[in-house]
Structures are given as structure tokens and as C-alpha cells.
Enzyme design. Structure first.
Site, PDB file in Angstrom:
ATOM      1  N   MET A  29       0.843  -1.207   0.000  1.00  0.00           N
ATOM      2  CA  MET A  29       0.000   0.000   0.000  1.00  0.00           C
ATOM      3  C   MET A  29       0.875   1.252   0.000  1.00  0.00           C
ATOM      4  O   MET A  29       0.408   2.349   0.345  1.00  0.00           O
ATOM      5  CB  MET A  29      -0.926  -0.016   1.203  1.00  0.00           C
ATOM      6  CG  MET A  29      -1.879  -1.216   1.151  1.00  0.00           C
ATOM      7  SD  MET A  29      -3.423  -0.950   2.004  1.00  0.00           S
ATOM      8  CE  MET A  29      -2.847  -0.798   3.664  1.00  0.00           C
ATOM      9  N   HIS A  33       9.067   1.098   3.307  1.00  0.00           N
ATOM     10  CA  HIS A  33      10.188   1.107   4.256  1.00  0.00           C
ATOM     11  C   HIS A  33      11.021  -0.150   3.993  1.00  0.00           C
ATOM     12  O   HIS A  33      10.712  -0.911   3.061  1.00  0.00           O
ATOM     13  CB  HIS A  33       9.664   1.165   5.695  1.00  0.00           C
ATOM     14  CG  HIS A  33       8.596   0.144   5.994  1.00  0.00           C
ATOM     15  ND1 HIS A  33       8.850  -1.210   6.002  1.00  0.00           N
ATOM     16  CD2 HIS A  33       7.273   0.280   6.253  1.00  0.00           C
ATOM     17  CE1 HIS A  33       7.753  -1.863   6.281  1.00  0.00           C
ATOM     18  NE2 HIS A  33       6.763  -0.989   6.425  1.00  0.00           N
ATOM     19  N   GLY A  35      11.209  -2.904   5.428  1.00  0.00           N
ATOM     20  CA  GLY A  35      10.464  -4.170   5.506  1.00  0.00           C
ATOM     21  C   GLY A  35       9.911  -4.541   4.141  1.00  0.00           C
ATOM     22  O   GLY A  35      10.068  -5.679   3.677  1.00  0.00           O
ATOM     23  N   HIS A  36       9.299  -3.563   3.472  1.00  0.00           N
ATOM     24  CA  HIS A  36       8.801  -3.827   2.115  1.00  0.00           C
ATOM     25  C   HIS A  36       9.962  -4.205   1.192  1.00  0.00           C
ATOM     26  O   HIS A  36       9.855  -5.121   0.385  1.00  0.00           O
ATOM     27  CB  HIS A  36       8.142  -2.570   1.527  1.00  0.00           C
ATOM     28  CG  HIS A  36       6.892  -2.117   2.228  1.00  0.00           C
ATOM     29  ND1 HIS A  36       6.827  -0.959   2.959  1.00  0.00           N
ATOM     30  CD2 HIS A  36       5.655  -2.659   2.290  1.00  0.00           C
ATOM     31  CE1 HIS A  36       5.598  -0.799   3.423  1.00  0.00           C
ATOM     32  NE2 HIS A  36       4.865  -1.817   3.050  1.00  0.00           N
ATOM     33  N   GLN A  60     -10.378  -2.610   2.254  1.00  0.00           N
ATOM     34  CA  GLN A  60      -9.879  -3.320   3.442  1.00  0.00           C
ATOM     35  C   GLN A  60      -9.803  -2.436   4.689  1.00  0.00           C
ATOM     36  O   GLN A  60      -9.369  -2.885   5.740  1.00  0.00           O
ATOM     37  CB  GLN A  60      -8.531  -3.984   3.156  1.00  0.00           C
ATOM     38  CG  GLN A  60      -7.363  -3.036   3.032  1.00  0.00           C
ATOM     39  CD  GLN A  60      -6.122  -3.776   2.576  1.00  0.00           C
ATOM     40  OE1 GLN A  60      -6.038  -4.240   1.440  1.00  0.00           O
ATOM     41  NE2 GLN A  60      -5.147  -3.911   3.453  1.00  0.00           N
ATOM     42  N   GLY A 147       4.560 -10.434   4.058  1.00  0.00           N
ATOM     43  CA  GLY A 147       5.345 -10.381   5.290  1.00  0.00           C
ATOM     44  C   GLY A 147       4.666 -11.119   6.444  1.00  0.00           C
ATOM     45  O   GLY A 147       3.439 -11.095   6.574  1.00  0.00           O
ATOM     46  N   SER A 186       4.228   1.235   7.864  1.00  0.00           N
ATOM     47  CA  SER A 186       3.949   2.566   7.301  1.00  0.00           C
ATOM     48  C   SER A 186       3.250   3.426   8.345  1.00  0.00           C
ATOM     49  O   SER A 186       3.350   4.652   8.325  1.00  0.00           O
ATOM     50  CB  SER A 186       3.053   2.442   6.072  1.00  0.00           C
ATOM     51  OG  SER A 186       3.595   1.483   5.201  1.00  0.00           O
TER      52      SER A 186
HETATM   53  P1  AMP Z   1       1.456  -2.991   3.465  1.00  0.00           P
HETATM   54  O1  AMP Z   1       2.008  -1.960   2.552  1.00  0.00           O
HETATM   55  O2  AMP Z   1       1.456  -2.595   4.903  1.00  0.00           O
HETATM   56  O3  AMP Z   1       0.150  -3.561   2.996  1.00  0.00           O
HETATM   57  O4  AMP Z   1       2.487  -4.195   3.406  1.00  0.00           O
HETATM   58  C1  AMP Z   1       2.816  -4.820   2.177  1.00  0.00           C
HETATM   59  C2  AMP Z   1       3.522  -6.108   2.472  1.00  0.00           C
HETATM   60  O5  AMP Z   1       4.711  -5.843   3.202  1.00  0.00           O
HETATM   61  C3  AMP Z   1       2.687  -7.071   3.346  1.00  0.00           C
HETATM   62  O6  AMP Z   1       2.887  -8.392   2.879  1.00  0.00           O
HETATM   63  C4  AMP Z   1       3.269  -6.866   4.698  1.00  0.00           C
HETATM   64  O7  AMP Z   1       3.124  -7.992   5.547  1.00  0.00           O
HETATM   65  C5  AMP Z   1       4.733  -6.627   4.364  1.00  0.00           C
HETATM   66  N1  AMP Z   1       5.397  -5.916   5.467  1.00  0.00           N
HETATM   67  C6  AMP Z   1       5.008  -4.751   6.035  1.00  0.00           C
HETATM   68  N2  AMP Z   1       5.826  -4.433   7.048  1.00  0.00           N
HETATM   69  C7  AMP Z   1       6.750  -5.420   7.129  1.00  0.00           C
HETATM   70  C8  AMP Z   1       7.857  -5.674   7.994  1.00  0.00           C
HETATM   71  N3  AMP Z   1       8.174  -4.847   8.982  1.00  0.00           N
HETATM   72  N4  AMP Z   1       8.587  -6.792   7.779  1.00  0.00           N
HETATM   73  C9  AMP Z   1       8.253  -7.643   6.781  1.00  0.00           C
HETATM   74  N5  AMP Z   1       7.208  -7.468   5.935  1.00  0.00           N
HETATM   75  C10 AMP Z   1       6.472  -6.372   6.108  1.00  0.00           C
END
Ligand code: AMP
Length: 279
Positions: A29, A33, A35-36, A60, A147, A186
């Protein structure tokens, strides 16, 4: 790096690839960072072409304010993705994805959707299932990366792929953390200075709960975590559960051979943070 906003042009590009080319897909989304990026890097290692989507999926979100306040850092995101050697970015509008009906499909994920996040965020996993299935149909990836930070989401996507026999392999990736242990998110950008300072307590308590779980029963650990949060004025515990990793059912008694995980959701002011740890 190519950036597409239209399904048709993305599919034209993907359709021009040779059949044997593997495609790794990372749905996000945005407000990216490290993690992504760890997901993007893993996808890069395991596939010929990597596609990242940036789309704040309206269906969602159970709270309108959360959707409206979701950070948007598209230019920075694109720079980060370029530096991570991402091949293709897909950033559609809501209209491109949903046309005139911004609505979720209704899913059943064998009960996984009723646990934890499902209990507290009504309709959330229908929204997640709807968008991920739609993206899988558009991108047709070989592998898709999610993640463990959102562990319940990861299990639900795996379930959806099995139940709908979707031709994609789901890869779970470890949680990436700040130096002080806070799981990267995020939403961390929206924490006040005080709440950001308090937030590493969430992972500290998970680690301590893991140690305590070695010598104590489930109820004792849960009660201990609740009492520790009562001493934290800036953090409000929403739930702490110890559950089976596969069924996500809360466990009452320890039995050997079970794969267990502790899951937590906490409000730091207005911001809701989640985390989990394997026990
Ligand atoms: P989001 O943008 O929050 O929807 O996250 C996109 C993907 O990145 C999802 O599969 C999350 O689980 C993964 N994700 C977000 N934060 C982390 C993190 N700190 N470590 C690993 N994966 C992450």
C-alpha cells in the site's frame, strides 16, 4: 523500471515476456520502508522479473479516517524501488481496479477470517481477499511475497490460493524491525514522538512472553502481558493471543508438537500497531 497505472498496459508488457520468465509479485500500500524492500529483494533473488503494486485498497479499511490518513509518499517509494532494482511498478487508481463499485467480494477462509484482526476489523479480510485475488488475476505471478508482520493475512492468502486453486506460490517473509525492535510499518510515520518512544515495548513484551511461555501455562502468560500493559499509560492493549500457527485458534493448554505464535494488537494513541512472535 517501468511504472504502469493501467491494467491494459501492464498486461501488454507482461504478455510480451517469454513463457519461461518467472514473475515475483509484491503487493503493497506504499509508504515503503525497509520491511517492504526486504520482500522486493527476496522476490528479486528468486524470479526473473519483479512487479510491485502500490495501491491503498479502500475495501480493506474498516475506518474511513484510517484510509484518509494513510500516508502517501509515491515519489520516495519509486526512488526506493528503483534503487532495489524493481522491474515494474503498478500504481492503479481505485477506479481502474473497482470501476464504479468499490465493494468487496465475500470470502470464507475456513474460519481464519474470524480470529484476531477479523474480530476487530470488520470486513477487513474480505477487502484483502478481493484485492489480492484481483491482482493475481491481473499480474499472474509465479510467486507472491507477503510479510509475517501480517501473519494472519499471510495464512489467509495461503488458504485462498488453496481453496480457489490459484496458480501462484505464496512466500512468507520474516518481520523486519527498527533497531529498537519495533516492527517496521507505514503507520509508524504517524506516531507522535512520545508514542514512538513507547512503542518498542510491544516487541519487548513479546520476547519476554516467549521466555515466560517456556515455564508457564498459557493463561499465566496472557494475564502477565495484560498486567504489564496496565502499567503503560501510552499503550492500550487490544488483544494478546497465543494461537496455533495454522488454524489461528487460540490455545488453552500447551501440547508438544504444536506450532504456536503469540499475536498482539496495541493502540499507541490513535495508531493501531500489530506484531507477532513464534513461540
Ligand atoms: P502494506 O504496505 O502494509 O500492505 O504491506 C505490504 C507487504 O509488506 C505485506 O505483505 C506486509 O506484511 C509486508 N510488510 C510490512 N511491514 C513489514 C515488515 N516490517 N517486515 C516484513 N514485511 C512487512
Amino acid at each position: 523500471m517501468l511504472v504502469f497505472t493501467k491494467i491494459k498496459s501492464l498486461q501488454q508488457k507482461l504478455g510480451s515476456l517469454k513463457k519461461e520468465v518467472s514473475v515475483g509479485f509484491v503487493p503493497t500500500m506504499g509508504a515503503l520502508h525497509k520491511g517492504h524492500l526486504s520482500l522486493v529483494e527476496q522476490a528479486k533473488r528468486e524470479n526473473d522479473v519483479v512487479v510491485v503494486s502500490i495501491f491503498v485498497n479502500p475495501t480493506q479499511f474498516d475506518k474511513k479516517e484510517d484510509l484518509e490518513n494513510y500516508p502517501n509518499t509515491l515519489n520516495e517509494d519509486l526512488t526506493m524501488l528503483k534503487e532495489a532494482f524493481c522491474d515494474i511498478v503498478f500504481t492503479p487508481t481505485a477506479k481502474e481496479i473497482y470501476a464504479n463499485e468499490v465493494k468487496s467480494q465475500s470470502f470464507s477462509f475456513d474460519g481464519l477470517e474470524n480470529r484476531m484482526e477479523g474480530k476487530f476489523r470488520s470486513g477487513h479480510f474480505d477487502g484483502v481477499g478481493t484485492i489480492v485475488k484481483r491482482f493475481f488475476e491481473i499480474v499472474n505471478p509465479t510467486r507472491a511475497y507477503f510479510g509475517e508482520k501480517d501473519f494472519q493475512q499471510l495464512q489467509i492468502i495461503k488458504k485462498m490460493v488453496t481453496m480457489h486453486a490459484l496458480p501462484v506460490k505464496i512466500i512468507g517473509c520474516p518481520i523486519f524491525r527498527e533497531e529498537d525492535g519495533l516492527a517496521m510499518s507505514s503507520r509508524n510515520l504517524r506516531l507522535t514522538k512520545e508514542h514512538r518512544q513507547a512503542a518498542p515495548f510491544i516487541y519487548e513484551i513479546l520476547q519476554q512472553a516467549k521466555v515466560k511461555f517456556g515455564t508457564n501455562n498459557v493463561t499465566t502468560v496472557i494475564e502477565w502481558v495484560k498486567s504489564e500493559f496496565k502499567k503503560q499509560p501510552l499503550l492500550i492493549l487490544e488483544y494478546f493471543e497465543i494461537a496455533n500457527e495454522n488454524t489461528l485458534e487460540p490455545v488453552k493448554v500447551k501440547m508438544s508438537g504444536q506450532k504456536l505464535r503469540a499475536f498482539i494488537a496495541v493502540f499507541a494513541g490513535e495508531i493501531r500497531l500489530i506484531d507477532n512472535i513464534s513461540l
